[in-house]
Design a protein around this motif. Structure first.
Motif, PDB file in Angstrom:
ATOM      1  N   GLU A 100     -49.814 -48.519  63.127  1.00  0.00           N
ATOM      2  CA  GLU A 100     -50.383 -48.453  61.785  1.00  0.00           C
ATOM      3  C   GLU A 100     -49.640 -49.423  60.864  1.00  0.00           C
ATOM      4  OE1 GLU A 100     -52.986 -46.821  60.725  1.00  0.00           O
ATOM      5  OE2 GLU A 100     -53.374 -45.682  62.570  1.00  0.00           O
ATOM      6  N   TRP A 159     -49.899 -51.304  52.237  1.00  0.00           N
ATOM      7  CA  TRP A 159     -51.227 -51.768  51.836  1.00  0.00           C
ATOM      8  C   TRP A 159     -51.177 -52.169  50.373  1.00  0.00           C
ATOM      9  CZ3 TRP A 159     -55.567 -51.732  55.108  1.00  0.00           C
ATOM     10  CH2 TRP A 159     -55.434 -51.022  56.307  1.00  0.00           C
ATOM     11  N   ASP A 197     -48.395 -51.278  47.605  1.00  0.00           N
ATOM     12  CA  ASP A 197     -47.433 -50.252  48.009  1.00  0.00           C
ATOM     13  C   ASP A 197     -46.004 -50.738  47.805  1.00  0.00           C
ATOM     14  OD1 ASP A 197     -48.964 -48.075  48.847  1.00  0.00           O
ATOM     15  OD2 ASP A 197     -49.249 -48.885  50.869  1.00  0.00           O
ATOM     16  N   SER A 254     -46.171 -36.713  57.303  1.00  0.00           N
ATOM     17  CA  SER A 254     -46.613 -38.089  57.527  1.00  0.00           C
ATOM     18  C   SER A 254     -45.516 -38.987  58.089  1.00  0.00           C
ATOM     19  CB  SER A 254     -47.149 -38.692  56.219  1.00  0.00           C
ATOM     20  OG  SER A 254     -46.187 -38.601  55.186  1.00  0.00           O
ATOM     21  N   GLN A 257     -50.159 -45.828  51.788  1.00  0.00           N
ATOM     22  CA  GLN A 257     -51.613 -45.582  51.786  1.00  0.00           C
ATOM     23  C   GLN A 257     -52.275 -46.241  50.575  1.00  0.00           C
ATOM     24  OE1 GLN A 257     -53.078 -43.981  54.323  1.00  0.00           O
ATOM     25  NE2 GLN A 257     -51.067 -43.706  55.304  1.00  0.00           N
TER      26      GLN A 257
END
Length: 238
Positions: free
Chosen positions: A144, A148, A151, A199, A234
């Motif tokens: 992953e 993004w 961030d 997470s 995210q």
């Protein structure tokens, strides 16, 4: 006159070394590397089969690793003497020869060579070859993207005080945690308090043959030194 060259070897997979690092390792007449007494050393393991048969090797064995707390004044005294001694030896060798120092990851990112660098640069020519960091190898292993859009990425060490660790984790979008080891339980508590335990991922020995990737909350009671925790950002996406 010779010089000291430190080469970053990347996160562990020899194929992730730079072309320059590969060339320098294969042609080096003198090769120094850090290791714990009684162990081969991860940097030396990465370049197995690459060092020339005629090269002279210099294992630099730490006088202490985890035997006493790093906050103990004796820990600092022993390591300072260790770095002073090896800086003097390398500087003397560099008067006539070029000596290569191996470093996992990138030498200027939590690398032991930094302590030699600050001692050497006033006494002999020093060149540093950057390498892929261990953290980038680990977040890639999760499959992953780490950040993004806009961030904010924070890199912390699990050795810091728990309340400060919790604050830093809470205030960031994406996270990398280094130096976990015996601080795993503290890290789990900090992640839980910051609302990010669900997470978080743990990557053991990223890019190496025995790499393991799992949710941090499912991590075993003990993790190897070469372990990095990751929380993915995210943020904004098209």
């Amino acid at each position: 006159m010779g010089k000291v060259i430190c080469v970053g070897l990347g996160p562990g997979d020899p194929e992730l070394m730079s072309v320059k690092a590969d060339r320098l390792v294969r042609s080096a007449p003198h090769v120094a590397y850090f290791r714990k007494a009684g162990y081969e050393g991860q940097a030396r393991r990465i370049v197995e089969g690459m060092i020339g048969a005629e090269a002279t090797e210099y294992p630099m064995e730490y006088p202490v690793t985890t035997e006493i707390p790093f906050a103990d004044p004796e820990y600092n005294r022993l390591l300072a003497g260790f770095y002073d001694g090896w800086a003097a030896r390398l500087a003397a060798l560099a008067e006539t020869e070029t000596v290569l120092v191996l470093c996992e990851g990138d030498p200027f990112f939590y690398g032991s060579f930094m302590h030699l660098y600050t001692r050497l640069r006033e006494h002999c020519p020093v060149e540093v070859v950057p390498g892929i960091t261990g953290m980038s190898g680990c977040w890639t292993a999760t499959g992953e993207p780490i950040t993004w859009g806009d961030d904010v990425l924070t890199v912390v060490t699990a050795t810091m005080p728990e309340d400060e660790l919790t604050r830093r984790i809470h205030d960031t979008d994406a996270l990398v945690v280094m130096k976990i080891g015996r601080n795993l339980d503290k890290l789990k508590r900090a992640l839980t308090a910051a609302g990010k335990i669900d997470s978080a991922w743990l990557v053991e020995r990223g890019t190496m043959p025995d790499q393991r990737v799992h949710r941090l909350q499912d991590a075993p009671a003990k993790v190897p030194y070469f372990s990095i925790a990751v929380v993915h950002g995210q943020g904004r996406r098209p």
